[in-house]
Design an enzyme around this catalytic site. Sequence first.
Site, PDB file in Angstrom:
ATOM      1  N   HIS A 290       1.427   4.045  -4.700  1.00 37.76           N
ATOM      2  CA  HIS A 290       0.034   4.497  -4.711  1.00 37.76           C
ATOM      3  C   HIS A 290      -0.055   5.749  -5.579  1.00 37.76           C
ATOM      4  CE1 HIS A 290       2.007   6.878  -1.595  1.00 37.76           C
ATOM      5  NE2 HIS A 290       1.216   7.828  -2.034  1.00 37.76           N
TER       6      HIS A 290
ATOM      7  N   HIS B  21      -2.289   9.661  -6.514  1.00 34.85           N
ATOM      8  CA  HIS B  21      -3.178  10.772  -6.131  1.00 34.85           C
ATOM      9  C   HIS B  21      -3.747  11.297  -7.445  1.00 34.85           C
ATOM     10  CE1 HIS B  21      -1.271  10.991  -2.047  1.00 34.85           C
ATOM     11  NE2 HIS B  21      -0.214  10.553  -2.728  1.00 34.85           N
TER      12      HIS B  21
ATOM     13  N   THR C 222       2.769  13.176   2.584  1.00 36.36           N
ATOM     14  CA  THR C 222       1.743  14.161   2.189  1.00 36.36           C
ATOM     15  C   THR C 222       0.371  13.790   2.740  1.00 36.36           C
ATOM     16  OG1 THR C 222       1.113  13.003   0.157  1.00 36.36           O
ATOM     17  CG2 THR C 222       2.963  14.587   0.018  1.00 36.36           C
TER      18      THR C 222
ATOM     19  N   HIS D 177       3.404   7.691  -6.487  1.00 34.34           N
ATOM     20  CA  HIS D 177       4.433   7.712  -5.439  1.00 34.34           C
ATOM     21  C   HIS D 177       4.916   6.300  -5.129  1.00 34.34           C
ATOM     22  CE1 HIS D 177       2.756  11.784  -3.816  1.00 34.34           C
ATOM     23  NE2 HIS D 177       3.600  11.947  -4.817  1.00 34.34           N
TER      24      HIS D 177
HETATM   25  N1  LIG Z   1       1.945  10.485  -0.281  1.00 35.78           N
HETATM   26  S1  LIG Z   1       3.025   9.727   0.621  1.00 35.78           S
HETATM   27  O1  LIG Z   1       4.014   9.070  -0.237  1.00 35.78           O
HETATM   28  O2  LIG Z   1       3.578  10.635   1.592  1.00 35.78           O
HETATM   29  C1  LIG Z   1       2.210   8.445   1.476  1.00 35.78           C
HETATM   30  C2  LIG Z   1       0.841   8.379   1.413  1.00 35.78           C
HETATM   31  C3  LIG Z   1       0.185   7.326   2.059  1.00 35.78           C
HETATM   32  C4  LIG Z   1       0.914   6.365   2.782  1.00 35.78           C
HETATM   33  C5  LIG Z   1       0.160   5.261   3.463  1.00 35.78           C
HETATM   34  O3  LIG Z   1       0.240   5.143   4.703  1.00 35.78           O
HETATM   35  O4  LIG Z   1      -0.510   4.512   2.721  1.00 35.78           O
HETATM   36  C6  LIG Z   1       2.312   6.450   2.842  1.00 35.78           C
HETATM   37  S2  LIG Z   1       3.282   5.308   3.711  1.00 35.78           S
HETATM   38  O5  LIG Z   1       3.040   4.004   3.143  1.00 35.78           O
HETATM   39  O6  LIG Z   1       4.626   5.787   3.681  1.00 35.78           O
HETATM   40  N2  LIG Z   1       2.780   5.268   5.230  1.00 35.78           N
HETATM   41  C7  LIG Z   1       3.013   6.429   6.038  1.00 35.78           C
HETATM   42  C8  LIG Z   1       2.207   6.339   7.329  1.00 35.78           C
HETATM   43  C9  LIG Z   1       2.795   5.316   8.236  1.00 35.78           C
HETATM   44  C10 LIG Z   1       3.831   5.689   9.116  1.00 35.78           C
HETATM   45  C11 LIG Z   1       4.347   4.752   9.981  1.00 35.78           C
HETATM   46  C12 LIG Z   1       3.874   3.430   9.974  1.00 35.78           C
HETATM   47  C13 LIG Z   1       2.848   3.064   9.070  1.00 35.78           C
HETATM   48  C14 LIG Z   1       2.310   4.023   8.206  1.00 35.78           C
HETATM   49  C15 LIG Z   1       2.956   7.498   2.173  1.00 35.78           C
HETATM   50 ZN   LIG Z   2       1.478   9.811  -2.043  1.00 28.38          ZN
END
Ligand SMILES: NS(=O)(=O)c1ccc(C(=O)O)c(S(=O)(=O)NCCc2ccccc2)c1
Ligand SMILES: [Zn+2]
Length: 261
Positions: free
Chosen positions: A93, A95, A198, A118
């Site tokens: 994804h 930002h 983040t 990311h």
């Molecule tokens: N900027 S970052 O790389 O930190 C990031 C941002 C958004 C997400 C997301 O949930 O889409 C993610 S994710 O795909 O890692 N999901 C994290 C939230 C989550 C935790 C546990 C289970 C499902 C979702 C990461």
């Molecule tokens: Zn991110």
Amino acid sequence: GHHWGYGEANGPAEWHKGYPIAQGSRQSPIDIVPGSAVYDASLSPISLFYNNCTSVNITNNGHSVVVEFVDIDDRSVIQGGPLDNMYRLKQFHFHWGGKGCGGSEHTVSGKIYPSELHLVHWNAVKYKSFGEAAAASDGLAVLGIFLEIGIEHKGLHQITDAMYMVKFKGTVADFKGFNPKCLLPLSLDFWTYPGSLTTPPLFESVTWIVLKDPMFLSEKQMGKFRTLNFNGEEEESRRRMENNFRPPQPLKGRTVRASFR
Ligand SMILES: NS(=O)(=O)c1ccc(C(=O)O)c(S(=O)(=O)NCCc2ccccc2)c1
Ligand SMILES: [Zn+2]
């Protein structure tokens, strides 16, 4: 309810109310100061095995545009660098900022880039599911790549051309056969440090690997990101998706290592 976002009332400065870890000791992003980074000769090169990549779909989750991958086996993985295990690619994804504004999450000696990509990977060697890994201190590895305005990016057209299909929150479209290898810059020189997600839940489970060199895209391509909306199609308030970035957080004594001199 009062869901987190990037607005005045629900933005990064408010997240600590629902997610106290927002004020934790290994939060991301950070300002990377190259002069303070410690060169670590023991860091092996990053290896990205994205050959048999299996992208599934592209979606607007109300916070970003996300491309999701099949992660039931080790066909798309990252290893090496600071990582002790192989980590499976789950999604990537972006930002980004408003027109003419910065929108990256990590900054380099205070320089903010127009955008940041990311690629999220999880430790499927030690953990049975993404959710379990996301809650573990060595569960996730996110590869961060800065985006800089320059010549158009051929590989990115597939993504920016698909954005009209996911304009609104909650929309999903098929997106098969996309290999993110085409998004990588020439050099895989990187900085690495222990950090967090983040976005809420802000879990402190991420080994960050941030590439020194940006990838380039045109202003026109960057503009297509800003045609996305935070809101769902049914909502009357149209809110352009931009400035969906968390600003740098306190380093709190962490060391940033560099893979290069
Ligand atoms: N900027 S970052 O790389 O930190 C990031 C941002 C958004 C997400 C997301 O949930 O889409 C993610 S994710 O795909 O890692 N999901 C994290 C939230 C989550 C935790 C546990 C289970 C499902 C979702 C990461
Ligand atoms: Zn991110």
